[in-house]
Design an enzyme around this catalytic site. Structure first.
Site, mmCIF file in Angstrom:
data_model
loop_
_atom_site.group_PDB
_atom_site.id
_atom_site.type_symbol
_atom_site.label_atom_id
_atom_site.label_comp_id
_atom_site.label_asym_id
_atom_site.label_seq_id
_atom_site.Cartn_x
_atom_site.Cartn_y
_atom_site.Cartn_z
ATOM 1 N N LYS A 132 0.836 -1.213 0.000
ATOM 2 C CA LYS A 132 0.000 0.000 0.000
ATOM 3 C C LYS A 132 0.872 1.265 0.000
ATOM 4 C CE LYS A 132 -4.102 -1.868 -0.074
ATOM 5 N NZ LYS A 132 -3.808 -3.246 -0.483
HETATM 6 C C1 LIG Z 1 -10.191 -2.834 -1.737
HETATM 7 C C2 LIG Z 1 -9.531 -3.526 -0.584
HETATM 8 N N1 LIG Z 1 -10.165 -3.572 0.598
HETATM 9 C C3 LIG Z 1 -9.632 -4.175 1.663
HETATM 10 C C4 LIG Z 1 -8.407 -4.776 1.593
HETATM 11 C C5 LIG Z 1 -7.871 -5.479 2.801
HETATM 12 O O1 LIG Z 1 -6.759 -4.843 3.323
HETATM 13 P P1 LIG Z 1 -5.924 -5.577 4.477
HETATM 14 O O2 LIG Z 1 -5.028 -6.557 3.810
HETATM 15 O O3 LIG Z 1 -5.147 -4.460 5.131
HETATM 16 O O4 LIG Z 1 -6.884 -6.182 5.398
HETATM 17 C C6 LIG Z 1 -7.696 -4.766 0.386
HETATM 18 C C7 LIG Z 1 -6.387 -5.400 0.312
HETATM 19 O O5 LIG Z 1 -5.596 -5.251 -0.552
HETATM 20 C C8 LIG Z 1 -8.270 -4.123 -0.730
HETATM 21 O O6 LIG Z 1 -7.650 -4.100 -1.908
#
Ligand SMILES: Cc1ncc(COP(=O)(O)O)c(C=O)c1O
Length: 387
Positions: free
Chosen positions: A185
């Site tokens: 990210k």
């Molecule tokens: C659109 C979206 N929402 C949520 C997430 C979940 O993030 P995390 O891995 O920090 O839980 C991601 C992960 O890449 C994502 O692309």
């Protein structure tokens, strides 16, 4: 300039500052949630311009806690998008509520309030849009829709740290936002996430739930002056962010604005280079918002090409270019087809868009010659396979 023969999909931008900050945490002897996690909360809250932030160990946790702390449960409905990563839907299902999906806008890949309005029912308790790739959802419409339907507006801002909508930072507009600090990210803590909200009560509850609903976290029990006794106030979760992870984020935060400029510079170069390749559409840019440029997603004009998206990716792979596809819509995934009976026919825009998208390499220190290499390869593939 050195001749190159490939570009990875992602390269980390870690340097001395990250090593110093993480080492400092290790040397301090306090690696779990403590003052560094709190410092990161303060920095992010100030950055997005809200009073409250709660550090957690993923965006998934952040979204789950937003829903749970708002009392969303069995019998409730949450309106969302099928064009996203699993997490957005999973968190709704965790609560026992029913996700209700609406099709995306074909150009932006985001859902909009007009389409979402058709999915609102008496059971709707929340709306959960996603800022795909970092392009802000049209929040104005959603704020109005949430107000009319008496639903909470939460946004999945996994891609959107740094984005703005009509001059306001994403993270400051609805009832609560969830950011991801996953490895790739725009700002990373390795794994991590953050809730931002204007609502003091909600923030307090989320912080409490994020660590087993204990009345006192380890910091308050074991740090100087702390006491051992605690009470379990609710059914809680193990979602806290460690200081070890937060320290990586603190170092990244200091470079964040520079990283964002570098990402934007890279995207503008891609856009300029690809402007004379008619078979490729570059991402939508909207004057009312500021893109976070988390992902650079091109769209193939398939009617002008003799190959499909998967074959196109194969050609890019042959030239050592790392790519990805965001996202395989949920209606194409076994679990969602079988258990939630999702059908691609109900989501024509998402279904069509999915067949066209390719995510290109993007990271702060991508070099100009790497971008030019990717664009030259794309242009050559298009020429070779043009109808
Ligand atoms: C659109 C979206 N929402 C949520 C997430 C979940 O993030 P995390 O891995 O920090 O839980 C991601 C992960 O890449 C994502 O692309």
């Amino acid at each position: 300039m050195k001749k190159i023969d490939g570009v990875p999909f992602y390269r980390q931008s870690f340097g001395r500052a990250e090593i110093v900050e993480v080492t400092d945490t290790i040397k301090s002897g306090w690696v779990t949630t403590g003052k560094k996690a709190m410092l990161l909360e303060n920095k992010i809250a100030e950055y997005v311009n809200v009073k409250h932030a709660a550090a957690v160990n993923s965006c998934t946790a952040a979204m789950h806690l937003l829903l749970t702390a708002s009392g969303i449960s069995k019998g409730d409905e949450v309106v969302t998008t099928p064009y996203t990563f699993a997490a957005t839907s999973e968190v709704i299902l965790y609560t026992g509520a029913k996700p209700v999906y609406c099709d995306i806008n074909y150009d932006s890949l985001n859902i909009d309030a007009e389409t979402a309005a058709k999915k609102i029912s008496k059971k709707t308790r929340a709306i959960l849009p996603v800022h795909i790739a970092g392009l802000p959802v049209h929040m104005d419409g959603f704020v109005k829709l949430a107000k009319i339907s008496k639903a909470k507006l939460f946004d999945d801002a996994a891609h959107a740290i740094g984005a703005e909508y009509k001059g306001k930072k994403i993270g400051s507009i609805g009832d609560g936002s969830a950011f991801s600090f996953y490895a790739t990210k725009n700002l990373t803590t390795g794994e991590g996430g953050m809730v931002t909200t204007k609502n003091a009560k909600l923030a307090k509850k989320i912080k409490m739930l994020s660590l087993h609903a204990m009345s006192k976290g380890a910091w308050k029990r074991y740090a100087k002056g702390g006491t051992w006794r605690y009470d379990l106030l609710d059914l809680g979760y193990k979602y806290n962010l460690s200081d070890l992870a937060a320290s990586l984020g603190l170092a990244q935060f200091e470079k964040f604005e520079r990283f964002q400029k570098l990402r934007e510079r890279a995207c503008l170069r891609y856009i300029k280079n690809l402007s004379d390749t008619p078979d490729i559409k570059t991402p939508l840019i909207e004057s009312e918002s500021k893109h976070a440029w988390h992902l650079f997603m091109i769209r193939l004009q398939l009617n002008q090409l003799k190959i499909n998206r998967n074959e196109f990716i194969h050609e890019l792979n042959q030239k050592n270019i790392g790519t990805s596809v965001h996202f395989i819509p949920l209606f194409l995934q076994s679990f969602y087809r079988t258990h939630l009976k999702l059908n691609r026919k109900d989501f024509p825009n998402a279904d069509k868009a999915f067949k066209e998208v390719i995510t290109l390499p993007l990271f702060p220190d991508i070099k100009n010659n790497e971008i030019d290499y990717v664009c030259d390869v794309i242009s050559a593939i298009c020429k070779k396979y043009r109808r």
